[in-house]
Design an enzyme around this catalytic site. Structure first.
Site, PDB file in Angstrom:
ATOM      1  N   LYS A   1      -2.012  -1.681  -3.968  1.00 18.50           N
ATOM      2  CA  LYS A   1      -2.850  -0.519  -3.803  1.00 18.50           C
ATOM      3  C   LYS A   1      -1.935   0.704  -3.915  1.00 18.50           C
ATOM      4  CE  LYS A   1      -6.080   1.882  -0.776  1.00 18.50           C
ATOM      5  NZ  LYS A   1      -6.180   2.135   0.382  1.00 18.50           N
ATOM      6  N   LYS A  18       1.001  -1.236  -0.019  1.00 21.46           N
ATOM      7  CA  LYS A  18      -0.099  -0.231  -0.087  1.00 21.46           C
ATOM      8  C   LYS A  18       0.895   1.264  -0.084  1.00 21.46           C
ATOM      9  CE  LYS A  18      -3.456   2.509   2.630  1.00 21.46           C
ATOM     10  NZ  LYS A  18      -4.709   2.424   3.265  1.00 21.46           N
TER      11      LYS A  18
HETATM   12  C1  PBG Z   1      -7.348   3.702   5.184  1.00 22.35           C
HETATM   13  C2  PBG Z   1      -7.749   3.337   3.812  1.00 22.35           C
HETATM   14  C3  PBG Z   1      -7.538   4.133   2.747  1.00 22.35           C
HETATM   15  C4  PBG Z   1      -7.937   3.203   1.520  1.00 22.35           C
HETATM   16  C5  PBG Z   1      -8.475   2.109   2.136  1.00 22.35           C
HETATM   17  N1  PBG Z   1      -8.159   2.268   3.423  1.00 22.35           N
HETATM   18  C6  PBG Z   1      -7.210   5.421   2.438  1.00 22.35           C
HETATM   19  C7  PBG Z   1      -5.893   5.893   3.180  1.00 22.35           C
HETATM   20  O1  PBG Z   1      -4.911   5.051   3.543  1.00 22.35           O
HETATM   21  O2  PBG Z   1      -5.673   7.032   3.297  1.00 22.35           O
HETATM   22  C8  PBG Z   1      -8.153   3.999   0.219  1.00 22.35           C
HETATM   23  C9  PBG Z   1      -9.299   3.458  -0.490  1.00 22.35           C
HETATM   24  C10 PBG Z   1      -9.534   4.299  -1.664  1.00 22.35           C
HETATM   25  O3  PBG Z   1      -8.902   5.454  -2.191  1.00 22.35           O
HETATM   26  O4  PBG Z   1     -10.592   3.740  -2.367  1.00 22.35           O
HETATM   27  N2  PBG Z   1      -6.584   2.978   5.921  1.00 22.35           N
HETATM   28 ZN    ZN Z   2      -6.265   3.910   7.847  1.00 26.79          ZN
END
Ligand code: PBG
Ligand code: ZN
Length: 325
Positions: free
Chosen positions: A249, A192
């Site tokens: 992601k 991520k």
């Molecule tokens: C939070 C989280 C995020 C997403 C999934 N879980 C955002 C972030 O890390 O700020 C992103 C999902 C998306 O943009 O569709 N932990």
């Molecule tokens: Zn978070």
């Protein structure tokens, strides 16, 4: 020998269908869901057509409609009303899981996001130290493991930690096993990245880091997009700690990473087509600059081609229509 014709295979729809290598079975799609404790009515999420911040009542209706349209796999984000700095209360999200399980039994496969950003006053994914300059990794991991165990007990099929703290997968696996939840799977947000493609999500989940926090953004815990080596280390570590499914992601900006990790690590891979990616497609279409259905399918095809076993997409609920089955 005549000239090699690459065009001959492209000349008719049947031949193109027969020659096609990459498929997108609708049963590979996962639909994200937001359920919010506070609002009186469901609210649309800016930039994501057909996606809402659901109330507990409308959540059940939405899942019912999704099941009817042939989508039966979900990733739930619970957004409680009361924000805290520690000692989080899991009852709201756990209650939603229990309600879904009660209503739909095994007809719906339900993963739940495990993070703290929708729960904290400051919007960070972990517990902060006293002066709010750093996340406290180990205190955060303890809170995440407790949340995962509570969600599993409430009926989640899968828990999906998205926080990016060190050691969370091992702690969650241990907490699940210790509480008799050996069958609950873990889908780790393993690769991520610290991306700017999460905008609409943060509105939907109340999870933007607050402006008054010295720790300004998530750069100290999410992976630097210019450090792909960390994605490999993170995915190898999460697999070793017991993650059943690994995720990359965001999606399109990281297809190279998805390709490399899925070739290297023999685990199922999920890709998350994030809110900002989805909104970019919809904005393009709204401006008349692209056909939404076609760009949607093209991005899913690219993800499958890069090695995704499953795709988390805000447009999953349109999947069967789009794919014509
Ligand atoms: C939070 C989280 C995020 C997403 C999934 N879980 C955002 C972030 O890390 O700020 C992103 C999902 C998306 O943009 O569709 N932990
Ligand atoms: Zn978070």
């Amino acid at each position: 020998m005549g000239r090699l014709s690459l065009r001959r295979l492209r000349l008719s729809p049947p031949l193109r269908a027969l020659a096609r290598e990459v498929e997108i079975p609708p049963d590979k799609l996962i639909q994200p869901l937001f359920v919010v404790e506070k609002p009186a009515r469901r609210e649309p999420v800016p930039g994501l057509a057909g996606v809402h911040r659901e109330t507990p009542a409308t959540l059940l209706a939405q899942v019912e409609a999704d099941l009817e349209s042939g989508i039966d796999k979900f990733l739930l984000f619970g957004v409680p009303a009361g924000k805290r700095e520690r000692d989080f209360d899991h009852d709201f999200t756990a209650g939603q899981l229990a309600a879904l399980r009660g209503q739909f039994g095994q007809d719906a496969w339900i993963a739940v996001d495990v993070c703290l950003c929708s729960y904290t006053t400051h919007g960070h994914c972990g517990i902060l130290d006293d002066d709010w300059h750093q996340v406290d990794n180990d205190a955060s991991v303890e809170a995440l493991a407790a949340a995962a165990a509570a969600y599993a007990a409430a009926g989640a099929d899968c828990v999906a930690p998205s926080d990016m703290m060190d050691g969370r997968v091992a702690a969650i696996r241990a907490a699940l096993d210790a509480s008799g939840q050996e069958q609950t799977a873990i889908m780790s947000y393993a690769a991520k990245f610290h991306s700017a493609f999460y905008g609409p999500f943060r509105l939907a989940a109340d999870s933007a880091p607050a402006r008054n926090v010295p720790l300004r953004d998530r750069a100290t815990y999410q992976i630097d997009p210019a450090r792909p080596a960390d994605a490999l280390s993170s995915a190898l570590r999460d697999a070793a700690e017991g993650a059943d499914i690994l995720m990359v992601k965001p999606g399109l900006p990281c297809l190279d990473v998805l390709r490399e990790l899925s070739a290297e690590i023999p685990r199922p891979f999920a890709v998350y087509q994030t809110s900002g990616e989805q909104a970019s497609l919809e904005l393009l279409a709204r401006e008349g600059l692209a056909d939404l259905d076609r760009v949607q399918l093209e991005t899913w095809t690219a993800m499958r081609r890069a090695g995704a076993d499953m795709i988390i997409s805000y447009a999953a609920r349109r999947g069967r229509t789009l794919l014509g089955r």
